[in-house]
Design a protein around this motif. Structure first.
Motif, PDB file in Angstrom:
ATOM      1  N   ARG A 198       0.818  -1.212   0.000  1.00  0.00           N
ATOM      2  CA  ARG A 198       0.000   0.000   0.000  1.00  0.00           C
ATOM      3  C   ARG A 198       0.856   1.267   0.000  1.00  0.00           C
ATOM      4  O   ARG A 198       0.437   2.316  -0.507  1.00  0.00           O
ATOM      5  N   ALA A 199       2.070   1.187   0.539  1.00  0.00           N
ATOM      6  CA  ALA A 199       2.934   2.364   0.632  1.00  0.00           C
ATOM      7  C   ALA A 199       3.447   2.817  -0.723  1.00  0.00           C
ATOM      8  O   ALA A 199       3.870   3.971  -0.880  1.00  0.00           O
ATOM      9  N   GLU A 200       3.401   1.943  -1.713  1.00  0.00           N
ATOM     10  CA  GLU A 200       3.962   2.268  -3.023  1.00  0.00           C
ATOM     11  C   GLU A 200       3.318   3.507  -3.634  1.00  0.00           C
ATOM     12  O   GLU A 200       4.009   4.393  -4.165  1.00  0.00           O
ATOM     13  N   VAL A 201       2.000   3.617  -3.552  1.00  0.00           N
ATOM     14  CA  VAL A 201       1.303   4.730  -4.201  1.00  0.00           C
ATOM     15  C   VAL A 201       1.656   6.076  -3.573  1.00  0.00           C
ATOM     16  O   VAL A 201       2.069   7.001  -4.294  1.00  0.00           O
ATOM     17  N   PRO A 202       1.517   6.270  -2.255  1.00  0.00           N
ATOM     18  CA  PRO A 202       1.884   7.569  -1.697  1.00  0.00           C
ATOM     19  C   PRO A 202       3.366   7.905  -1.861  1.00  0.00           C
ATOM     20  O   PRO A 202       3.723   9.076  -2.037  1.00  0.00           O
ATOM     21  N   VAL A 203       4.238   6.906  -1.837  1.00  0.00           N
ATOM     22  CA  VAL A 203       5.659   7.177  -2.058  1.00  0.00           C
ATOM     23  C   VAL A 203       5.873   7.717  -3.466  1.00  0.00           C
ATOM     24  O   VAL A 203       6.607   8.698  -3.669  1.00  0.00           O
ATOM     25  N   ARG A 204       5.253   7.110  -4.445  1.00  0.00           N
ATOM     26  CA  ARG A 204       5.390   7.584  -5.823  1.00  0.00           C
ATOM     27  C   ARG A 204       4.792   8.984  -5.984  1.00  0.00           C
ATOM     28  O   ARG A 204       5.358   9.840  -6.676  1.00  0.00           O
ATOM     29  N   GLU A 205       3.648   9.208  -5.341  1.00  0.00           N
ATOM     30  CA  GLU A 205       2.993  10.513  -5.472  1.00  0.00           C
ATOM     31  C   GLU A 205       3.824  11.635  -4.866  1.00  0.00           C
ATOM     32  O   GLU A 205       3.938  12.717  -5.434  1.00  0.00           O
ATOM     33  N   VAL A 206       4.421  11.383  -3.710  1.00  0.00           N
ATOM     34  CA  VAL A 206       5.210  12.415  -3.041  1.00  0.00           C
ATOM     35  C   VAL A 206       6.562  12.599  -3.718  1.00  0.00           C
ATOM     36  O   VAL A 206       7.006  13.725  -3.963  1.00  0.00           O
ATOM     37  N   SER A 207       7.231  11.500  -4.032  1.00  0.00           N
ATOM     38  CA  SER A 207       8.589  11.584  -4.569  1.00  0.00           C
ATOM     39  C   SER A 207       8.625  11.945  -6.052  1.00  0.00           C
ATOM     40  O   SER A 207       9.659  12.400  -6.546  1.00  0.00           O
ATOM     41  N   ASP A 231       7.350  11.670   6.007  1.00  0.00           N
ATOM     42  CA  ASP A 231       6.630  12.733   6.714  1.00  0.00           C
ATOM     43  C   ASP A 231       5.741  13.544   5.781  1.00  0.00           C
ATOM     44  O   ASP A 231       4.715  14.073   6.194  1.00  0.00           O
ATOM     45  N   ALA A 232       6.140  13.633   4.505  1.00  0.00           N
ATOM     46  CA  ALA A 232       5.399  14.476   3.566  1.00  0.00           C
ATOM     47  C   ALA A 232       4.055  13.898   3.161  1.00  0.00           C
ATOM     48  O   ALA A 232       3.218  14.619   2.613  1.00  0.00           O
ATOM     49  N   VAL A 233       3.838  12.612   3.415  1.00  0.00           N
ATOM     50  CA  VAL A 233       2.538  12.041   3.048  1.00  0.00           C
ATOM     51  C   VAL A 233       1.412  12.694   3.835  1.00  0.00           C
ATOM     52  O   VAL A 233       0.274  12.760   3.374  1.00  0.00           O
ATOM     53  N   GLY A 234       1.715  13.175   5.040  1.00  0.00           N
ATOM     54  CA  GLY A 234       0.751  13.976   5.782  1.00  0.00           C
ATOM     55  C   GLY A 234      -0.310  13.187   6.515  1.00  0.00           C
ATOM     56  O   GLY A 234      -0.464  11.971   6.340  1.00  0.00           O
ATOM     57  N   PRO A 235      -1.089  13.881   7.340  1.00  0.00           N
ATOM     58  CA  PRO A 235      -2.108  13.237   8.184  1.00  0.00           C
ATOM     59  C   PRO A 235      -3.280  12.652   7.409  1.00  0.00           C
ATOM     60  O   PRO A 235      -4.034  11.849   7.957  1.00  0.00           O
ATOM     61  N   SER A 255      -1.072   0.594  13.697  1.00  0.00           N
ATOM     62  CA  SER A 255      -1.251   0.536  12.244  1.00  0.00           C
ATOM     63  C   SER A 255      -0.582   1.731  11.569  1.00  0.00           C
ATOM     64  O   SER A 255       0.051   1.589  10.511  1.00  0.00           O
ATOM     65  N   ASP A 256      -0.710   2.906  12.169  1.00  0.00           N
ATOM     66  CA  ASP A 256      -0.066   4.091  11.609  1.00  0.00           C
ATOM     67  C   ASP A 256       1.449   3.939  11.620  1.00  0.00           C
ATOM     68  O   ASP A 256       2.131   4.283  10.645  1.00  0.00           O
ATOM     69  N   PHE A 257       1.992   3.443  12.739  1.00  0.00           N
ATOM     70  CA  PHE A 257       3.444   3.323  12.843  1.00  0.00           C
ATOM     71  C   PHE A 257       3.980   2.305  11.847  1.00  0.00           C
ATOM     72  O   PHE A 257       5.011   2.543  11.204  1.00  0.00           O
ATOM     73  N   ARG A 258       3.314   1.193  11.684  1.00  0.00           N
ATOM     74  CA  ARG A 258       3.767   0.168  10.744  1.00  0.00           C
ATOM     75  C   ARG A 258       3.752   0.695   9.310  1.00  0.00           C
ATOM     76  O   ARG A 258       4.667   0.430   8.531  1.00  0.00           O
ATOM     77  N   PHE A 259       2.730   1.444   8.983  1.00  0.00           N
ATOM     78  CA  PHE A 259       2.660   2.024   7.638  1.00  0.00           C
ATOM     79  C   PHE A 259       3.740   3.080   7.462  1.00  0.00           C
ATOM     80  O   PHE A 259       4.360   3.186   6.394  1.00  0.00           O
ATOM     81  N   TRP A 260       4.006   3.862   8.500  1.00  0.00           N
ATOM     82  CA  TRP A 260       5.037   4.899   8.479  1.00  0.00           C
ATOM     83  C   TRP A 260       6.411   4.289   8.219  1.00  0.00           C
ATOM     84  O   TRP A 260       7.185   4.789   7.389  1.00  0.00           O
ATOM     85  N   VAL A 261       6.722   3.186   8.882  1.00  0.00           N
ATOM     86  CA  VAL A 261       7.989   2.493   8.648  1.00  0.00           C
ATOM     87  C   VAL A 261       8.059   1.984   7.213  1.00  0.00           C
ATOM     88  O   VAL A 261       9.094   2.102   6.539  1.00  0.00           O
TER      89      VAL A 261
END
Length: 372
Positions: free
Chosen positions: A70-79, A280-284, A175-181
């Protein structure tokens, strides 16, 4: 005891193909460390992770596996780093699993994986024991790691018991922390898939580090004495790369090896700082408690440790690693704020666009040199 993290974990580097074709690289460090022995030693010495039920262990494994995808999409969007490379599944490991994977990676990087029976590694056994002890210590602190040197598409590792231990210590939403890592580690995977030259660049600098020159011993000793004198006088540079055992290593090295180490340190600073910026840039909107997690995590990084832990951290370069995150993130934050992410991404073009040592703490110099 934490169990069930990885059904495929191993206690030693895997055997290469019988014909040796799996090994494409052999550096000057080949034979210096018996990484099989290091893996066995580390696995024997490592303390157990946090106690948990089998159900909880299986639950965190499943959640981390899902979060890494699931992290792939926000990482691509931010980076804004886009490519068509495959997204391999993460390996969720326990501490012995990470030790085995780290030893395997080092064997591949240094070329010691070419002998399936370890012949010729007798000289590397003392170093293997020492490396195993260091891996055991490090395995209690590593949350995740992207390894570009194993597997056709690299290997993303997530160390489940350590993630559980930290989230409990910080009292943050699990859940938030695991996704953050996962955001941090997936960013590393995206960095290497979007800039394939990075892995070769790292290998070439490791090769330079491993070369044994013919410089007189007296010259190396002179540099070491000068370094120790500067430290006593308090005139040594205020740079994490010059402190602890890393600084002493630099002091004894000839210019080519010192420059290669500096290039690796600068690359590591950039990679870690960029990953911290992205997570951090993915935001709340993506991670509701991101600000709480960052504040608690940074406070934990700065907490005092006992003298033995401080010694181990200095010897293993852990403090320099922490400084990499801080300095690298400040660099990326500043450049992205000044010129935007699209122009920042010029940094991934080739080795010439990477920040120089005097640019990490002065990012405007990098902007002037690279972006004009």
């Amino acid at each position: 005891m934490f169990e069930g993290a990885d059904d495929t974990r191993e206690s030693a580097p895997a055997d290469p193909a019988p014909d040796g074709k799996a090994l494409r690289h052999r550096s000057g460090l080949s034979g210096a460390v018996d990484w099989r022995l290091a893996a066995r030693t580390g696995s024997a010495l490592v303390p157990p992770g946090p106690r948990t039920s089998r159900y909880s262990a299986e639950q965190v494994v499943a959640e981390l596996a899902e979060a890494s995808v699931r992290a792939e999409v926000p990482v691509r969007e931010v980076s804004r780093l886009l490519d068509d490379q495959p997204v391999p599944a993460a390996r969720i490991v326990d501490r012995p699993g990470w030790i085995g994977a780290a030893a395997d990676s080092m064997a591949q990087l240094t070329g010691t994986g070419g002998d399936p029976h370890g012949r010729g590694l007798l000289a590397g056994k003392p170093a293997g024991l020492q490396a195993g002890a260091m891996l055991a210590f490090l395995s209690t602190a590593i949350l995740g790691q992207y390894d570009p040197f194993t597997g056709p598409d690299g290997t993303l590792l997530l160390v489940a018991p350590n993630i559980m231990a930290v989230e409990r210590a910080l009292s943050v939403p699990t859940s938030d922390f695991r996704f953050w890592v996962c955001l941090h580690e997936v960013t590393h995977r995206v960095q290497f898939s979007s800039a394939p030259w990075l892995a070769g660049y790292m290998r070439s600098n490791v090769d330079v580090l491993s070369q044994v020159g013919d410089e007189p011993l007296a010259d190396m000793l002179t540099r070491l004495v000068d370094e120790l004198r500067d430290r006593r006088r308090g005139t040594a540079p205020d740079d994490p790369a010059t402190r602890g055992i890393v600084g002493l290593l630099r002091a004894t090295q000839a210019p080519p090896q010192r420059e290669a180490l500096d290039r690796l340190l600068m690359l590591g600073t950039l990679l870690e700082g960029h990953a911290d910026h992205v997570m951090d840039a993915v935001g709340p909107s993506v991670i509701p408690s991101v600000e709480q997690i960052r504040a608690a995590f940074d406070k934990r990084r700065k907490r005092p440790t006992n003298p033995l832990q401080r010694l181990l951290r200095a010897l293993l370069g852990v403090d320099a690693k922490v400084a990499q995150y801080v300095r690298g993130k400040a660099f990326v934050d500043h450049v992205v704020d000044r010129v935007g992410m699209e122009r920042f991404n010029v940094v991934w073009t080739d080795p010439d666009t990477l920040p120089l040592p005097d640019e990490i703490d002065n990012p405007d110099r990098w902007i002037a040199r690279v972006l004009g």
